[in-house]
Each structure stands twice: as structure tokens, then as C-alpha cells.
Design an enzyme around this catalytic site. Structure first.
Site, PDB file in Angstrom:
ATOM      1  N   ILE A  54       1.046  -1.255   0.020  1.00 20.42           N
ATOM      2  CA  ILE A  54       0.414   0.215  -0.119  1.00 20.42           C
ATOM      3  C   ILE A  54       0.930   1.151  -0.043  1.00 20.42           C
ATOM      4  O   ILE A  54       0.672   2.288  -0.313  1.00 20.42           O
ATOM      5  CB  ILE A  54      -0.714  -0.157   1.432  1.00 20.42           C
ATOM      6  CG1 ILE A  54       0.112  -0.106   2.655  1.00 20.42           C
ATOM      7  CG2 ILE A  54      -1.923  -0.422   1.143  1.00 20.42           C
ATOM      8  CD1 ILE A  54      -1.266   0.074   3.260  1.00 20.42           C
ATOM      9  N   SER A 119      -9.199  -1.593  16.156  1.00 22.29           N
ATOM     10  CA  SER A 119      -8.640  -2.999  16.951  1.00 22.29           C
ATOM     11  C   SER A 119      -9.855  -2.905  18.684  1.00 22.29           C
ATOM     12  O   SER A 119      -9.200  -0.763  19.179  1.00 22.29           O
ATOM     13  CB  SER A 119      -7.346  -3.575  16.925  1.00 22.29           C
ATOM     14  OG  SER A 119      -7.445  -4.349  17.852  1.00 22.29           O
ATOM     15  N   TYR A 143       0.741  -1.710  18.438  1.00 19.57           N
ATOM     16  CA  TYR A 143      -0.149  -1.645  17.638  1.00 19.57           C
ATOM     17  C   TYR A 143      -1.051  -1.289  17.805  1.00 19.57           C
ATOM     18  O   TYR A 143      -1.506  -0.427  16.984  1.00 19.57           O
ATOM     19  CB  TYR A 143      -0.004  -3.662  17.412  1.00 19.57           C
ATOM     20  CG  TYR A 143      -1.387  -3.860  16.482  1.00 19.57           C
ATOM     21  CD1 TYR A 143      -1.493  -3.856  15.720  1.00 19.57           C
ATOM     22  CD2 TYR A 143      -3.221  -4.436  17.543  1.00 19.57           C
ATOM     23  CE1 TYR A 143      -3.083  -4.743  14.890  1.00 19.57           C
ATOM     24  CE2 TYR A 143      -4.081  -4.682  17.248  1.00 19.57           C
ATOM     25  CZ  TYR A 143      -3.861  -4.508  15.530  1.00 19.57           C
ATOM     26  OH  TYR A 143      -4.839  -4.794  15.040  1.00 19.57           O
ATOM     27  N   LYS A 147      -3.580   2.276  15.340  1.00 19.46           N
ATOM     28  CA  LYS A 147      -4.462   1.953  15.053  1.00 19.46           C
ATOM     29  C   LYS A 147      -5.017   3.273  15.722  1.00 19.46           C
ATOM     30  O   LYS A 147      -6.105   4.170  14.721  1.00 19.46           O
ATOM     31  CB  LYS A 147      -5.685   1.378  15.662  1.00 19.46           C
ATOM     32  CG  LYS A 147      -4.700  -0.899  15.259  1.00 19.46           C
ATOM     33  CD  LYS A 147      -5.520  -0.616  13.648  1.00 19.46           C
ATOM     34  CE  LYS A 147      -4.870  -1.689  13.179  1.00 19.46           C
ATOM     35  NZ  LYS A 147      -4.943  -1.983  11.492  1.00 19.46           N
ATOM     36  N   ASN A 172     -11.974 -10.392  20.137  1.00 15.98           N
ATOM     37  CA  ASN A 172     -11.567 -11.326  19.458  1.00 15.98           C
ATOM     38  C   ASN A 172     -12.271 -12.633  18.295  1.00 15.98           C
ATOM     39  O   ASN A 172     -13.407 -12.740  18.428  1.00 15.98           O
ATOM     40  CB  ASN A 172     -11.460 -12.450  20.724  1.00 15.98           C
ATOM     41  CG  ASN A 172     -10.436 -11.729  21.661  1.00 15.98           C
ATOM     42  OD1 ASN A 172     -10.020 -10.658  22.008  1.00 15.98           O
ATOM     43  ND2 ASN A 172      -9.150 -12.231  21.542  1.00 15.98           N
ATOM     44  N   ARG A 223     -12.119 -12.417  27.739  1.00 10.12           N
ATOM     45  CA  ARG A 223     -12.361 -12.074  26.187  1.00 10.12           C
ATOM     46  C   ARG A 223     -13.579 -11.876  25.255  1.00 10.12           C
ATOM     47  O   ARG A 223     -14.430 -13.489  25.767  1.00 10.12           O
ATOM     48  CB  ARG A 223     -11.114 -12.923  25.698  1.00 10.12           C
ATOM     49  CG  ARG A 223     -10.077 -12.347  25.370  1.00 10.12           C
ATOM     50  CD  ARG A 223      -9.448 -10.830  25.411  1.00 10.12           C
ATOM     51  NE  ARG A 223      -7.619 -10.209  26.233  1.00 10.12           N
ATOM     52  CZ  ARG A 223      -7.534 -10.563  26.830  1.00 10.12           C
ATOM     53  NH1 ARG A 223      -8.467 -10.633  28.141  1.00 10.12           N
ATOM     54  NH2 ARG A 223      -6.569  -9.918  27.374  1.00 10.12           N
TER      55      ARG A 223
END
Ligand code: UDP
Length: 327
Positions: A54, A119, A143, A147, A172, A223
Site C-alpha cells: 500500500i 482494534s 500496535y 490504530k 477477538n 475476552r
């Protein structure tokens, strides 16, 4: 909706399930993926796969023009939490700068619609659960920080350049397409459900339980597991919502939490035998409990998870584990 959808990262786990869903719903789709973690076999044969990065703006621009792309669903990213802490530069480069280049290509060609893969990692350790979209964004790893930065960039582009954008914060992701052709295949695998099922299949000696001294009912982390096909549905709905809204952010989870031990027990039920467990210490950076409030996606997108039942999620993952390509 007419026009072609470009799916970046469409050869990956959630990306490929979304591609299949788009195709089944009658959309024209092209996949743009550098195959660093994705798989050629995950892309339907009649969907064009452009192998590229990308960050290669010229390539993305050419692709958009060639296929008359009118909207983008953007999954392409580096997504391993542990690796992000060791190699932050890779993560900021691939995720943040990569997205900037993608947005440049979109602006150059006049493509103004994007659905973005965010996320639950944006929330970090939540102050309370279930987690609403208005909870504080305090990611605990690189990470998650990439985001948060990208969500901010998208907002600024909506305001300044008239972009139309939906960000989807997944909890999840788990399970596999019940029709069997695709499923989860990471290398290395770090996610609980495939690791449990690989231990069940004898492909690993055991599954590790990362910590049993958390303040939860059985001491293991809780989770919110959501079926990958339900995530795929939400992407289609999010894309369609850009007809009537310019900007939104939604949590995607089932609103129910399961502990690591409950996942292992559910897997034992599905496979019909005990699964060897190794009691390991805590994994750094794991919050005790993450459960989504999914009310907004249900209310505004009309999203209804179809495969919310834990046994169904595990069963589809087990079918995949027994049939997937190995090696
Ligand atoms: N987990 C575990 N053993 C493993 C992998 C994961 O006990 O081998 C736990 C992990 O600590 C977390 C939950 O399972 O509480 C889900 O982890 P996963 O990596 O699948 O997803 P995450 O919640 O980190 O996005």
C-alpha cells in the site's frame, strides 16, 4: 451499490472472509495484498489479486484506475502486538505511513469511501466493561497506538477533504467460514483458539494458559470472541452506511466474555477429548477482561451477529483446523 471495492489485506484472515462475503453479496472486488502474511489461496479465484504494498502509491493509483474502484476496505497492516513492541518503526511505517500513502492514492483518484480495520487494542486496560466507543483511548502497545493514530488521521481527512470513513474496532476474531474454504492461518500463530485446536489435533504438545491469577471467576483472562463471518457482515454494512453517513466508529464483539479455561472446555466438548494444558505465567500487557458494548453497531448498522454462540465459533474453527492447508 455500484462500483468496485478494493480490499487491502484481502488475503489475510479477516480480510479474506470479508472478500468472500462481498462477492457473495454481489459486489465487484479486487484484492491488494503484499502477501507478507496473507495467502493466495484465501482469495477467490475469480477475484483479481494485485500483489503489492500500500506504500507504493503509483501501484495503488494504477489499480484504482484500472478496476474503477469506488471504495476501499482497508485491512493491510502489521498486527502482532508483541512484535510491535520490539519493532515499532516497522509498525509505524507499515500501518501509519502505509495508510497515508493509500489515502494519497484515494485522493488522487477521487475515491472518497473507506472502511478501516481498527482494534479493541485502542482501549488498552479499560476502566470498566462492557467497553463503549466513548471509552478512553489508552493503548498499552505500539500496535494499538498505530490504530489510534490512523483513526485520528481518518477523522482529520473527513473534516478537511470530505473523506467518508467508518472505523471498526474488533474484539477477538475467531472461527472460520462454515463453508470450509478459508480460515485462520498465522505464522507464527499467537491466538488462543487456533492454538487450543492445534493442541487438540496433536500438532502441538499442549496449549499454554497465560496466567491464572487474574481477578476473574476462574483466574484466567476473559475476552469477547466474535465470529469472523460476523465481522465480515459488519464490513459490508459499514460500507453501505457510507451512503447515509460520513463518519462513524463501531465496536464489534458479541458483548459476552469467556475465560481462557472456558475456551479450552468448549474446545474439549467440540473435539470430544481432553486437550493438554500447560500452566504458564502471565503474558505482558494482557488486560484481565475485555468485553465489547456492541449496541451502537446493532442500532446504527443493523448488525446482527449470526454465529454468536461459542460452540458454533469453536466448531467452525475446528472444521477448518482439520482441513486447512499445512505448510
Ligand atoms: N492466551 C493463552 N495462551 C495462548 C495464547 C493466548 O492463555 O497460547 C490468552 C491470552 O493471554 C488472552 C487470550 O488468551 O487472555 C486471548 O489471546 P489472543 O492472543 O488470542 O488475543 P488478544 O486478546 O491478545 O487479542
Amino acid at each position: 451499490m455500484s462500483g468496485m471495492v478494493l480490499v487491502t489485506g484481502g488475503a489475510g484472515y479477516i480480510g479474506s472472509h470479508t472478500v468472500w462475503r462481498l462477492v457473495r453479496n454481489g459486489y465487484q472486488v479486487a484484492v491488494f495484498d503484499n502477501l507478507s502474511t496473507g495467502h493466495r489461496w484465501a482469495v477467490p479465484q475469480d477475484v483479481p489479486l494485485i500483489v503489492g504494498d500500500i506504500a507504493d502509491m503509483a501501484r495503488v493509483t494504477t489499480t484504482i484506475r484500472k478496476f474503477h474502484v469506488t471504495s476501499v476496505v482497508h485491512f493491510a497492516a502489521s498486527s502482532l502486538v508483541g512484535e510491535s513492541m520490539i519493532e515499532p518503526r516497522t509498525y509505524y511505517t507499515n500501518n501509519v505511513i502505509g495508510t497515508l500513502h493509500l489515502l494519497d492514492a484515494m485522493r488522487t483518484t477521487g475515491v472518497d469511501r473507506i472502511v478501516f480495520s481498527s482494534s479493541a487494542a485502542v482501549y488498552g486496560e479499560p476502566a470498566s466493561v462492557p467497553i463503549g466507543e466513548d471509552s478512553a483511548l489508552v493503548p498499552t502497545n505500539v500496535y494499538g497506538r498505530t490504530k489510534v493514530v490512523i483513526e485520528g488521521i481518518l477523522h482529520d481527512y473527513v473534516v478537511a477533504y470530505g473523506l467518508r470513513s467508518v472505523s471498526l474496532r474488533y474484539f477477538n476474531a475467531a472461527g472460520a467460514d462454515p463453508d470450509g474454504g478459508i480460515g485462520e492461518d498465522h505464522d507464527p500463530e499467537t491466538h488462543l483458539m487456533p492454538l487450543v485446536l492445534q493442541a487438540a489435533a496433536g500438532r502441538r504438545p499442549s496449549v499454554s494458559v497465560f496466567g491464572s491469577d487474574y481477578p476473574t471467576a476462574d483466574g484466567t483472562c476473559v475476552r469477547d470472541y466474535v465470529h469472523v463471518n460476523d465481522l465480515a457482515d459488519a464490513h459490508v454494512l459499514a460500507l453501505e452506511s457510507l451512503e447515509w453517513q460520513t463518519e462513524a466508529t463501531y465496536n464489534l464483539g458479541n458483548g459476552a466474555g469467556f475465560s481462557v479455561r472456558q475456551i479450552i472446555e468448549a474446545a474439549q466438548q467440540v473435539v470430544g477429548h481432553d486437550i493438554p494444558v500447560f500452566e504458564a505465567g502471565r503474558r505482558a500487557g494482557d488486560p484481565a477482561v475485555l468485553i465489547a458494548s456492541n449496541r451502537l453497531a446493532i442500532k446504527e448498522l443493523g448488525w446482527t451477529p449470526q454465529l454468536a454462540d461459542l460452540e458454533t465459533i469453536v466448531q467452525t474453527a475446528w472444521n477448518w483446523e482439520q482441513h486447512r492447508p499445512i505448510g
